[in-house]
Motif scaffolding. Structure first.
Motif, PDB file in Angstrom:
ATOM      1  N   CYS A 267      -7.955  -0.364  -9.043  1.00 34.82           N
ATOM      2  CA  CYS A 267      -7.011  -0.190  -8.036  1.00 34.82           C
ATOM      3  C   CYS A 267      -7.637   0.671  -6.654  1.00 34.82           C
ATOM      4  O   CYS A 267      -6.768   0.767  -5.618  1.00 34.82           O
TER       5      CYS A 267
ATOM      6  N   GLU B 112      -4.763  -6.454   0.449  1.00 37.36           N
ATOM      7  CA  GLU B 112      -3.505  -6.788   0.208  1.00 37.36           C
ATOM      8  C   GLU B 112      -3.220  -8.001  -0.642  1.00 37.36           C
ATOM      9  O   GLU B 112      -2.351  -8.145  -1.410  1.00 37.36           O
TER      10      GLU B 112
ATOM     11  N   ARG C 277       0.584   0.937  -6.137  1.00 39.90           N
ATOM     12  CA  ARG C 277      -0.042  -0.159  -5.865  1.00 39.90           C
ATOM     13  C   ARG C 277      -1.811   0.361  -5.816  1.00 39.90           C
ATOM     14  O   ARG C 277      -2.522  -0.393  -6.531  1.00 39.90           O
ATOM     15  N   HIS C 278      -1.768   1.241  -4.838  1.00 41.36           N
ATOM     16  CA  HIS C 278      -3.268   1.620  -4.466  1.00 41.36           C
ATOM     17  C   HIS C 278      -4.172   2.538  -5.324  1.00 41.36           C
ATOM     18  O   HIS C 278      -5.285   2.647  -4.971  1.00 41.36           O
TER      19      HIS C 278
ATOM     20  N   ARG D 171      -9.766   0.719  -0.540  1.00 39.82           N
ATOM     21  CA  ARG D 171      -8.756  -0.062  -1.173  1.00 39.82           C
ATOM     22  C   ARG D 171      -8.933  -1.341  -1.595  1.00 39.82           C
ATOM     23  O   ARG D 171      -9.901  -1.936  -0.787  1.00 39.82           O
TER      24      ARG D 171
ATOM     25  N   PRO E 180      -4.582  -8.654  -6.484  1.00 36.94           N
ATOM     26  CA  PRO E 180      -3.891  -7.659  -7.278  1.00 36.94           C
ATOM     27  C   PRO E 180      -4.635  -6.454  -7.563  1.00 36.94           C
ATOM     28  O   PRO E 180      -5.789  -6.576  -7.302  1.00 36.94           O
ATOM     29  N   THR E 181      -4.000  -5.374  -7.943  1.00 36.59           N
ATOM     30  CA  THR E 181      -4.631  -4.286  -8.499  1.00 36.59           C
ATOM     31  C   THR E 181      -4.339  -4.131  -9.890  1.00 36.59           C
ATOM     32  O   THR E 181      -3.543  -4.715 -10.474  1.00 36.59           O
TER      33      THR E 181
END
Ligand code: FDP
Length: 348
Positions: free
Chosen positions: A99, A114, A154-155, A111, A117-118
């Protein structure tokens, strides 16, 4: 004489335990394991092979030297540093296992783009440690630590990077030396794999490494003596003073061994015993080495091999980090040797 004994020793590759198989077999033994960790390791191993191939060609490929930029620590960025950073990020970002990442070469956490996937892990790394040695052909390395993410979303966030060494699920390093060796631990044993350049695979070469309880060498930059506390100075004097050995052997002193490349100095200490130190000093009151991607992963490996990892005043792996590029004093190595160092550091 047995003629067969003159044959070459069996090659590592003939024994067949690759890094991938080693990790896969461990994964199978863990109920509910998803394979995420194995996937991440495969990508790290690939990055190590790519970096290795470039390190081996550096002089020929014209990529020795500086980029002309400085990294977040204010250090000059070597071209190979830059290359290694990009290779690692590109190798692991698309896998869906991470992530967030933190690197010596990036001021802020990195990061996952986009489009990918994380996942549930965080990777902290020093892409090419010991980089001031690159141009003079001395062993350098890559260091990494893996944590499980703690936050939702998400991140991930900086908090996912700022975890103590005790929370590492794995740590490892690759040394680009006379051979290229990847050493890793998930906390239950430390294993080393040597790259067979003909096959392009890492094969198990150092199973269950145990660091001797006491060694015969110390590794520290003695050019910094004038910057040390009296306790650190007395510790090094103590190591250099001949004394009776525990086993009744002739009086001995410790040998000095300092490459100035953490991975090289640590690898030797892990295999042979002794102590590697980068103490706090007047110039660097918090020490020089970075906690999250240098000291904590090496500390985790050292402890898993039966050694100790100390700041001189406590366990490195118990430090609660507050900054991504935090530094710490470091004493790593044989249990008894680190205990002696601590007793002197405590004196102040
Ligand atoms: P370098 O400055 O060459 O990148 O982490 C940095 C590090 O190397 C370690 O690899 C090494 O152990 C240490 O610094 C060497 O520092 P000194 O040159 O101050 O001894």
């Amino acid at each position: 004489m047995n003629q067969l004994s003159w044959g070459p020793p069996p090659m590592l590759s003939q024994q067949g335990m690759t890094l991938e198989r080693h990790i896969l077999e461990r994964q199978r033994a863990i109920p509910g394991a998803t394979g995420d960790f194995t996937g991440l390791f495969q990508q790290l191993a690939l990055a190590a092979k790519v970096i290795n191939s470039r390190v081996r060609q550096a002089g020929l490929a014209g990529i020795l030297g500086l980029t002309g930029e400085r990294n977040v620590q204010g250090e000059e960025v070597q071209k190979l540093d830059d290359f290694a950073q990009n290779v690692i990020v590109r190798s692991v970002e698309a896998g869906g296992h991470l992530c967030l990442m933190g690197s010596e070469e990036a001021a802020d956490p990195i990061r996952i783009p986009e489009q990918y996937p994380t996942g549930k892990y965080v990777l902290l790394f020093d892409p090419l440690d010991g980089s001031s040695n690159i141009d003079v052909d001395i062993s350098i390395g890559t260091i990494f630590a893996v944590h499980r993410r703690q936050t939702l979303g998400r991140h991930g966030s900086l908090a996912d990077c700022l975890q103590p060494g005790t929370s590492q699920v794995a740590a490892g390093y690759v040394i680009y030396g006379s051979s290229t060796v990847l050493v890793y631990s998930t906390g239950d044993g430390v294993h080393g794999f040597t790259l067979d350049p003909a096959v392009g695979e890492f094969f198990l070469s150092h199973e269950n490494i145990r660091i001797p309880a006491r060694g015969r060498s110390y590794s520290v930059n003695e050019g910094n003596t004038h910057l040390w506390s009296p306790g650190v100075r007395r510790w090094v004097e103590h190591l250099k003073t001949p004394r009776q050995q525990d086993d009744g052997g002739p009086p001995g002193v410790y040998s000095a061994r300092y490459v100035g490349s953490l991975v090289a100095d640590f690898h030797r200490t892990l295999l042979k015993g002794g102590v590697f130190a980068y103490p706090a000093d007047k110039k660097s009151p918090d020490g020089k080495l970075r906690l999250l991607y240098e000291a904590a992963p090496m500390g985790f490996i050292c402890e898993a091999a039966g050694g100790s990892a100390s700041t001189g005043r406590g366990r490195i792996c118990e430090i609660e980090p507050t900054r991504l590029h935090q530094r710490t004093p470091v004493y790593l190595g044989s249990r008894e040797d680190v205990a002696v160092a601590e007793s002197f550091v405590h004196e102040g």
